[in-house]
Design an enzyme around this catalytic site. Structure first.
Site, PDB file in Angstrom:
ATOM      1  N   GLU A   1      20.204  28.835 -13.819  1.00  0.00           N
ATOM      2  CA  GLU A   1      20.389  28.620 -15.248  1.00  0.00           C
ATOM      3  C   GLU A   1      20.410  27.151 -15.658  1.00  0.00           C
ATOM      4  OE1 GLU A   1      20.041  30.966 -17.267  1.00  0.00           O
ATOM      5  OE2 GLU A   1      20.126  32.591 -15.789  1.00  0.00           O
TER       6      GLU A   1
ATOM      7  N   HIS B   1       5.670  -3.729 -12.998  1.00  0.00           N
ATOM      8  CA  HIS B   1       6.991  -3.617 -13.620  1.00  0.00           C
ATOM      9  C   HIS B   1       7.499  -5.034 -13.838  1.00  0.00           C
ATOM     10  CE1 HIS B   1      10.917  -2.280 -14.707  1.00  0.00           C
ATOM     11  NE2 HIS B   1      11.500  -2.426 -13.536  1.00  0.00           N
TER      12      HIS B   1
ATOM     13  N   TYR C   1       0.849  -1.193   0.000  1.00  0.00           N
ATOM     14  CA  TYR C   1       0.000   0.000   0.000  1.00  0.00           C
ATOM     15  C   TYR C   1       0.883   1.242   0.000  1.00  0.00           C
ATOM     16  CZ  TYR C   1      -4.479   2.370   0.758  1.00  0.00           C
ATOM     17  OH  TYR C   1      -5.627   3.120   0.605  1.00  0.00           O
ATOM     18  N   GLY C   2       1.896   1.200  -0.874  1.00  0.00           N
ATOM     19  CA  GLY C   2       2.807   2.329  -0.986  1.00  0.00           C
ATOM     20  C   GLY C   2       2.402   3.260  -2.108  1.00  0.00           C
TER      21      GLY C   2
ATOM     22  N   ASP D   1      10.584  -3.622  -6.213  1.00  0.00           N
ATOM     23  CA  ASP D   1      11.228  -4.724  -6.930  1.00  0.00           C
ATOM     24  C   ASP D   1      12.126  -5.558  -6.019  1.00  0.00           C
ATOM     25  OD1 ASP D   1      10.125  -3.911  -9.363  1.00  0.00           O
ATOM     26  OD2 ASP D   1      11.804  -2.587  -9.816  1.00  0.00           O
TER      27      ASP D   1
ATOM     28  N   SER E   1      13.786  31.227 -27.467  1.00  0.00           N
ATOM     29  CA  SER E   1      14.293  32.292 -28.344  1.00  0.00           C
ATOM     30  C   SER E   1      15.119  31.714 -29.488  1.00  0.00           C
ATOM     31  CB  SER E   1      15.156  33.271 -27.537  1.00  0.00           C
ATOM     32  OG  SER E   1      16.376  32.653 -27.164  1.00  0.00           O
TER      33      SER E   1
ATOM     34  N   GLN F   1      10.194  -8.033  -3.683  1.00  0.00           N
ATOM     35  CA  GLN F   1       9.137  -8.886  -4.234  1.00  0.00           C
ATOM     36  C   GLN F   1       9.461 -10.376  -4.124  1.00  0.00           C
ATOM     37  OE1 GLN F   1       7.695  -7.981  -8.156  1.00  0.00           O
ATOM     38  NE2 GLN F   1       7.050  -5.910  -7.596  1.00  0.00           N
TER      39      GLN F   1
ATOM     40  N   GLN G   1       2.351   3.087  -5.538  1.00  0.00           N
ATOM     41  CA  GLN G   1       1.404   2.575  -6.526  1.00  0.00           C
ATOM     42  C   GLN G   1       0.287   1.769  -5.869  1.00  0.00           C
ATOM     43  OE1 GLN G   1       0.841   2.890  -9.780  1.00  0.00           O
ATOM     44  NE2 GLN G   1       2.563   4.258 -10.190  1.00  0.00           N
TER      45      GLN G   1
END
Length: 326
Positions: A227, A108, A25-26, A83, A252, A86, A28
């Site tokens: 920058e 994944h 339940y993290g 991952d 530009s 799992q 995702q």
């Protein structure tokens, strides 16, 4: 051209009468669980520890079971934990409780593609991978638009694996935007490559090196930060909206000429050759094995790099600059 599926191609009725166990339940796990529940799917969470994640799930009024109980009582199991953990969870709590005809879903392809997890032949193995972080997956669902997703079928025991993947994608509202079919190998290898070479690794190192060049040449760090880092989002927003050529239209003429003529000097054929070497490490499984060993050793390299990163000048200056925008 890739095949793209939309709402008309997916049927939520495929999930009717089925229970979906979401493991984790993290980032995702929460988004996908809530989206599926709100789409009328019977969702139960598989959580073993009563930690902050468990408290958040209770606050969201989700059904919670231990991982083994959730797997045993469900028809579809969604592996939505990191991952690197799992395999241990699968070996201990998921694999022993799978039954013939069940569906095992991933977001994944890492563990399936690199054979760290090898499911029994008697189950479907699919992937539904939303192309956005969990917060965006939930936010866009509530807005009624969803995020695009990838689907893949690794093992089609039932003959209906793709229909199930499309149904899950529809429950997440991904089919509102579009779902592209891929393979576990393609998704895994391109995802790792993008993270390492471009999105995370390459971009961060390009920023840091350009910052160092300006500061070492005597320019103020605060000006250099603006920058080379702060304004990057403005450019990426243009790229995301209209592609690279759309970005050139939005800057530009000076920026366009300088960028088009000098960019290839920075990112040249030698850089491309090193990119190919990284891709080869991914395809061969060398990176996967390195990451597995890093996790097994309690991540000493990653810990050291995190500590170094926090002390770099660009981070110290950045903290001060970002306060100006609070």
């Amino acid at each position: 051209m890739a095949k793209i599926y939309y709402n008309k191609d997916a049927d939520l009725k495929v999930l009717r009468g089925k229970q979906v166990a979401v493991i984790g339940y993290g980032i995702q796990g929460r988004a996908q669980s809530l989206n599926l529940r709100d789409s009328g799917v019977d969702v139960v969470l598989g959580l073993n520890l009563k930690d902050e994640t468990w408290k958040r799930a209770k606050a969201d009024k989700m059904k919670i079971m231990s991982v083994p109980e959730a797997v045993r009582s469900s028809d579809i199991v969604m592996m939505l934990i990191p991952d690197e953990v799992q395999k241990a969870v699968y070996d201990k709590d998921v694999g022993p409780n799978l039954k013939e005809g069940m569906v095992l879903d991933f977001a994944h392809g890492f563990n399936i593609h690199f054979k760290r997890i090898v499911p029994p032949r008697s189950v479907d193995v699919i992937m539904v991978a939303p192309k956005g972080p969990g917060a965006l997956v939930r936010e866009t669902y509530l807005a009624g638009i969803g995020v695009p997703a990838l689907i893949a079928v690794h093992q089609d025991y039932s003959g209906k694996a793709k229909k199930c993947a499309l149904a899950i994608a529809k429950g997440l509202k991904a089919t509102t935007r579009g779902v592209i079919e891929t393979t576990f190998a393609e998704e895994t290898e391109t995802d790792l490559f993008g993270e390492q070479v471009d999105l995370c690794g390459g971009a961060s190192e390009l920023i840091k090196k350009s910052f160092e060049v300006l500061v070492e040449a005597g320019y103020q760090p605060e000006i250099a930060y603006f920058e080379v880092l702060h304004e990057l989002k403005l450019i990426i927003d243009l790229v995301q909206k209209g592609g690279i050529e759309g970005m050139w239209d939005g800057v530009s003429n000076t920026a366009e000429y300088g960028g088009r003529t000098r960019g290839p000097i920075i990112i040249d054929e030698y850089t491309k050759a090193r990119m190919k070497a990284i891709l080869k490490d991914i395809q061969s499984g060398k990176f996967a094995q390195e990451w597995v060993e890093e996790h097994r050793a309690d991540m000493p390299t990653l810990t050291r790099l995190r500590e170094q990163g926090e002390k770099e000048q660009i981070e110290v200056v950045g903290k001060q600059i970002r306060k100006m925008f609070e």
